[in-house]
Design a protein around this motif. Structure first.
Motif, PDB file in Angstrom:
ATOM      1  N   VAL A  59     -31.928  52.488  -3.107  1.00  0.00           N
ATOM      2  CA  VAL A  59     -32.419  53.455  -3.830  1.00  0.00           C
ATOM      3  C   VAL A  59     -33.837  53.298  -4.244  1.00  0.00           C
ATOM      4  CG1 VAL A  59     -32.002  54.774  -6.048  1.00  0.00           C
ATOM      5  CG2 VAL A  59     -30.215  53.332  -5.180  1.00  0.00           C
ATOM      6  N   ALA A  60     -34.572  54.404  -3.886  1.00  0.00           N
ATOM      7  CA  ALA A  60     -35.988  54.808  -4.378  1.00  0.00           C
ATOM      8  C   ALA A  60     -35.857  55.478  -5.446  1.00  0.00           C
ATOM      9  CB  ALA A  60     -36.738  55.362  -3.236  1.00  0.00           C
ATOM     10  N   ILE A  61     -36.724  55.220  -6.648  1.00  0.00           N
ATOM     11  CA  ILE A  61     -36.698  56.142  -7.859  1.00  0.00           C
ATOM     12  C   ILE A  61     -37.995  56.398  -8.156  1.00  0.00           C
ATOM     13  CG2 ILE A  61     -34.424  55.185  -8.743  1.00  0.00           C
ATOM     14  CD1 ILE A  61     -36.064  53.375 -10.701  1.00  0.00           C
ATOM     15  N   CYS A  62     -38.390  57.491  -8.911  1.00  0.00           N
ATOM     16  CA  CYS A  62     -39.727  57.938  -9.334  1.00  0.00           C
ATOM     17  C   CYS A  62     -39.631  58.321 -10.698  1.00  0.00           C
ATOM     18  CB  CYS A  62     -40.426  58.986  -8.393  1.00  0.00           C
ATOM     19  SG  CYS A  62     -39.850  60.660  -8.686  1.00  0.00           S
ATOM     20  N   GLY A  63     -40.656  58.091 -11.211  1.00  0.00           N
ATOM     21  CA  GLY A  63     -40.715  58.573 -12.740  1.00  0.00           C
ATOM     22  C   GLY A  63     -42.282  58.525 -13.144  1.00  0.00           C
ATOM     23  N   ARG A  64     -42.436  58.938 -14.442  1.00  0.00           N
ATOM     24  CA  ARG A  64     -43.726  58.885 -14.990  1.00  0.00           C
ATOM     25  C   ARG A  64     -44.005  57.726 -15.895  1.00  0.00           C
ATOM     26  NH1 ARG A  64     -43.830  65.264 -16.996  1.00  0.00           N
ATOM     27  NH2 ARG A  64     -41.582  64.484 -17.408  1.00  0.00           N
ATOM     28  N   THR A  65     -43.098  57.032 -16.238  1.00  0.00           N
ATOM     29  CA  THR A  65     -43.070  55.768 -16.981  1.00  0.00           C
ATOM     30  C   THR A  65     -42.960  54.414 -16.422  1.00  0.00           C
ATOM     31  OG1 THR A  65     -42.705  57.272 -19.081  1.00  0.00           O
ATOM     32  CG2 THR A  65     -42.667  54.821 -19.291  1.00  0.00           C
ATOM     33  N   ASP A  73     -42.581  51.275 -17.663  1.00  0.00           N
ATOM     34  CA  ASP A  73     -41.626  50.474 -18.219  1.00  0.00           C
ATOM     35  C   ASP A  73     -40.140  50.799 -17.796  1.00  0.00           C
ATOM     36  OD1 ASP A  73     -43.724  48.908 -19.226  1.00  0.00           O
ATOM     37  OD2 ASP A  73     -43.742  49.895 -21.290  1.00  0.00           O
ATOM     38  N   SER A  74     -39.886  52.125 -17.966  1.00  0.00           N
ATOM     39  CA  SER A  74     -38.641  52.656 -17.685  1.00  0.00           C
ATOM     40  C   SER A  74     -38.069  52.196 -16.172  1.00  0.00           C
ATOM     41  CB  SER A  74     -38.183  53.813 -18.321  1.00  0.00           C
ATOM     42  OG  SER A  74     -39.089  54.956 -17.598  1.00  0.00           O
ATOM     43  N   LEU A  75     -38.917  52.419 -15.193  1.00  0.00           N
ATOM     44  CA  LEU A  75     -39.189  52.483 -13.876  1.00  0.00           C
ATOM     45  C   LEU A  75     -38.627  50.883 -13.567  1.00  0.00           C
ATOM     46  CD1 LEU A  75     -42.035  54.678 -12.439  1.00  0.00           C
ATOM     47  CD2 LEU A  75     -39.670  54.998 -11.957  1.00  0.00           C
ATOM     48  N   ASP A  76     -39.407  50.166 -14.053  1.00  0.00           N
ATOM     49  CA  ASP A  76     -39.208  48.659 -13.805  1.00  0.00           C
ATOM     50  C   ASP A  76     -37.922  48.147 -14.339  1.00  0.00           C
ATOM     51  OD1 ASP A  76     -41.581  48.444 -12.612  1.00  0.00           O
ATOM     52  OD2 ASP A  76     -42.849  47.545 -14.488  1.00  0.00           O
ATOM     53  N   GLU A  77     -37.521  48.662 -15.350  1.00  0.00           N
ATOM     54  CA  GLU A  77     -36.107  48.213 -16.130  1.00  0.00           C
ATOM     55  C   GLU A  77     -35.031  48.664 -15.343  1.00  0.00           C
ATOM     56  OE1 GLU A  77     -32.475  48.010 -18.349  1.00  0.00           O
ATOM     57  OE2 GLU A  77     -33.525  49.834 -17.650  1.00  0.00           O
ATOM     58  N   THR A  78     -34.938  49.885 -14.738  1.00  0.00           N
ATOM     59  CA  THR A  78     -34.096  50.485 -13.943  1.00  0.00           C
ATOM     60  C   THR A  78     -33.869  49.918 -12.522  1.00  0.00           C
ATOM     61  OG1 THR A  78     -34.111  52.647 -15.349  1.00  0.00           O
ATOM     62  CG2 THR A  78     -33.152  52.585 -13.131  1.00  0.00           C
ATOM     63  N   ALA A  79     -35.105  49.886 -12.207  1.00  0.00           N
ATOM     64  CA  ALA A  79     -35.199  49.056 -10.724  1.00  0.00           C
ATOM     65  C   ALA A  79     -34.415  47.656 -10.813  1.00  0.00           C
ATOM     66  CB  ALA A  79     -36.663  49.169 -10.023  1.00  0.00           C
ATOM     67  N   ALA A  80     -34.753  46.867 -11.864  1.00  0.00           N
ATOM     68  CA  ALA A  80     -34.191  45.423 -12.064  1.00  0.00           C
ATOM     69  C   ALA A  80     -32.458  45.820 -12.033  1.00  0.00           C
ATOM     70  CB  ALA A  80     -34.906  44.936 -13.192  1.00  0.00           C
ATOM     71  N   ALA A  81     -32.107  46.671 -12.873  1.00  0.00           N
ATOM     72  CA  ALA A  81     -30.770  47.026 -13.012  1.00  0.00           C
ATOM     73  C   ALA A  81     -29.994  47.404 -11.694  1.00  0.00           C
ATOM     74  CB  ALA A  81     -30.194  47.928 -14.195  1.00  0.00           C
ATOM     75  N   VAL A  82     -30.808  48.246 -10.886  1.00  0.00           N
ATOM     76  CA  VAL A  82     -30.231  48.314  -9.445  1.00  0.00           C
ATOM     77  C   VAL A  82     -30.142  47.458  -8.609  1.00  0.00           C
ATOM     78  CG1 VAL A  82     -30.903  49.881  -7.508  1.00  0.00           C
ATOM     79  CG2 VAL A  82     -31.106  50.858  -9.837  1.00  0.00           C
ATOM     80  N   ARG A  83     -31.205  46.587  -8.900  1.00  0.00           N
ATOM     81  CA  ARG A  83     -31.189  45.267  -7.792  1.00  0.00           C
ATOM     82  C   ARG A  83     -30.018  44.475  -8.119  1.00  0.00           C
ATOM     83  NH1 ARG A  83     -37.397  45.774  -9.019  1.00  0.00           N
ATOM     84  NH2 ARG A  83     -38.024  47.143  -7.121  1.00  0.00           N
ATOM     85  N   SER A 111     -39.462  51.650  -6.676  1.00  0.00           N
ATOM     86  CA  SER A 111     -39.885  52.247  -7.756  1.00  0.00           C
ATOM     87  C   SER A 111     -41.357  52.905  -7.701  1.00  0.00           C
ATOM     88  CB  SER A 111     -39.609  51.744  -9.161  1.00  0.00           C
ATOM     89  OG  SER A 111     -40.552  50.538  -9.410  1.00  0.00           O
ATOM     90  N   TYR A 112     -41.464  53.958  -7.994  1.00  0.00           N
ATOM     91  CA  TYR A 112     -42.804  54.736  -7.736  1.00  0.00           C
ATOM     92  C   TYR A 112     -43.336  55.652  -8.694  1.00  0.00           C
ATOM     93  CZ  TYR A 112     -41.321  53.861  -2.947  1.00  0.00           C
ATOM     94  OH  TYR A 112     -40.857  53.263  -1.946  1.00  0.00           O
ATOM     95  N   GLN A 113     -44.427  55.343  -9.505  1.00  0.00           N
ATOM     96  CA  GLN A 113     -44.931  56.117 -10.815  1.00  0.00           C
ATOM     97  C   GLN A 113     -45.428  57.315 -10.000  1.00  0.00           C
ATOM     98  OE1 GLN A 113     -47.409  54.013 -13.533  1.00  0.00           O
ATOM     99  NE2 GLN A 113     -46.992  55.230 -14.951  1.00  0.00           N
ATOM    100  N   SER A 114     -44.761  58.472 -10.393  1.00  0.00           N
ATOM    101  CA  SER A 114     -45.125  59.697  -9.881  1.00  0.00           C
ATOM    102  C   SER A 114     -44.992  60.887 -10.809  1.00  0.00           C
ATOM    103  CB  SER A 114     -44.459  59.865  -8.340  1.00  0.00           C
ATOM    104  OG  SER A 114     -44.729  61.144  -7.788  1.00  0.00           O
ATOM    105  N   ASP A 115     -46.036  61.882 -10.553  1.00  0.00           N
ATOM    106  CA  ASP A 115     -46.067  63.069 -11.251  1.00  0.00           C
ATOM    107  C   ASP A 115     -45.635  64.325 -10.279  1.00  0.00           C
ATOM    108  OD1 ASP A 115     -46.402  65.275 -12.674  1.00  0.00           O
ATOM    109  OD2 ASP A 115     -48.290  65.088 -13.487  1.00  0.00           O
ATOM    110  N   VAL A 116     -44.248  64.621 -10.190  1.00  0.00           N
ATOM    111  CA  VAL A 116     -43.773  65.583  -9.290  1.00  0.00           C
ATOM    112  C   VAL A 116     -44.662  66.775  -9.457  1.00  0.00           C
ATOM    113  CG1 VAL A 116     -41.806  64.243  -8.578  1.00  0.00           C
ATOM    114  CG2 VAL A 116     -41.612  65.924 -10.382  1.00  0.00           C
ATOM    115  N   SER A 117     -45.075  67.271 -10.555  1.00  0.00           N
ATOM    116  CA  SER A 117     -45.977  68.360 -10.767  1.00  0.00           C
ATOM    117  C   SER A 117     -46.947  68.537  -9.623  1.00  0.00           C
ATOM    118  CB  SER A 117     -46.051  68.901 -12.278  1.00  0.00           C
ATOM    119  OG  SER A 117     -47.354  67.965 -12.625  1.00  0.00           O
ATOM    120  N   LYS A 118     -47.506  67.616  -9.242  1.00  0.00           N
ATOM    121  CA  LYS A 118     -48.531  67.409  -8.069  1.00  0.00           C
ATOM    122  C   LYS A 118     -48.334  67.194  -6.793  1.00  0.00           C
ATOM    123  CE  LYS A 118     -51.369  65.551 -12.041  1.00  0.00           C
ATOM    124  NZ  LYS A 118     -52.197  64.164 -12.381  1.00  0.00           N
TER     125      LYS A 118
END
Length: 258
Positions: free
Chosen positions: A34-40, A42-52, A60-67
């Motif tokens: 799974v690849a995940i993206c979000g703006r924060t 800390d929450s990305l890292d926590e979810t990525a660890a749970a997935v692994r 996990s990628y910090q990304s602003d999808v409005s851009k």
């Protein structure tokens, strides 16, 4: 139940919290990387660890999808890191809880960019990767305001109606590449965002948050709010071989309230 998804790769936008997080974890439980993206971060890292922890890879990628530039980087980086993209779950979201007279053009435009245009742009970029694999699955998450009137969530309604229509339109276009495109409408789902909406409703109506939750729950025939895992289950169905002949559809997961 084995849904025959082992070793596929999914990109889940808005994947660090709420419905996106539940979906990422459920996919991982089926052996999907799974690849995940979000703006924060800390929450990305926590979810990525749970997935692994479930024995799969997670990027996990910090990304602003409005851009647009962020979207282009997100898809390119996912393809480079994971080497393939089999599944796209478009789930990034924003919300403005306000009456019509309080909403500005900028708020409408921002919601359109974060959700509708982001879904369109990501799907456009992901499609060639799926076509190269001989097929794929795209699931768009678009709220129940696509079907109902919600006075304090007009931007949601306008955008989610667009997501539903885009799903149907794009499903026809992508079918020749053996890519299915479907939409899931979440009812009142227990997430940070919906609790913020309930707080605003309580303030506007002079009620307590508990009273608002009780009122909303009372409107649901099955008698409870939707859990993020309920949404993830519907999304996983559309990703699985069981839905290989299902495309262009919008499914409400709302406990019968729609």
């Amino acid at each position: 139940m084995d849904l025959e998804l082992k070793d596929k790769v999914a990109l889940v936008t808005g994947g660090s919290r709420g419905i996106g997080r539940a979906t990422a974890l459920m996919l991982a439980g089926q052996g999907v990387h799974v690849a995940i993206c979000g703006r924060t971060r800390d929450s990305l890292d926590e979810t990525a660890a749970a997935v692994r922890e479930l024995g799969v890879q997670c990027w996990s990628y910090q990304s602003d999808v409005s851009k647009t530039a962020d979207i282009e980087q997100l898809v390119a980086q996912t393809a480079a890191d994971a080497k393939r993209i089999d599944i796209l779950v478009n789930n990034a979201v924003t919300s403005t809880s306000a009456s019509f007279d309080q909403l500005t053009d900028e708020q409408f435009q921002y919601h359109i960019d974060v959700k509708l245009m982001a879904y369109i742009r990501i799907a456009r970029l992901v499609l060639p990767h799926m076509e190269a694999l001989g097929g794929g699955r795209i699931v768009n998450v678009g709220g129940m305001t696509a079907r109902i009137v919600a006075p304090l969530r007009m931007t949601n309604g306008v955008v989610n109606a667009g997501v539903a229509n885009f799903t149907k339109q794009f499903a026809g276009y992508a079918a020749c590449a053996n890519v299915t495109v479907n939409c899931v409408h979440p009812g009142y789902t227990v997430t940070e965002r919906i609790m913020q909406v309930f707080e605003q409703e309580a303030k506007e109506a002079g009620m307590t948050i508990d009273e608002v939750v009780a009122k909303r729950t009372g409107d649901i025939p099955l008698g409870r709010l939707v859990d993020p895992d309920d949404m993830a289950s519907a999304i996983i169905f559309f990703c699985s071989p069981m839905a290989r002949m299902v495309t262009g559809q919008c499914l409400a997961v709302d406990g019968g309230s729609g």
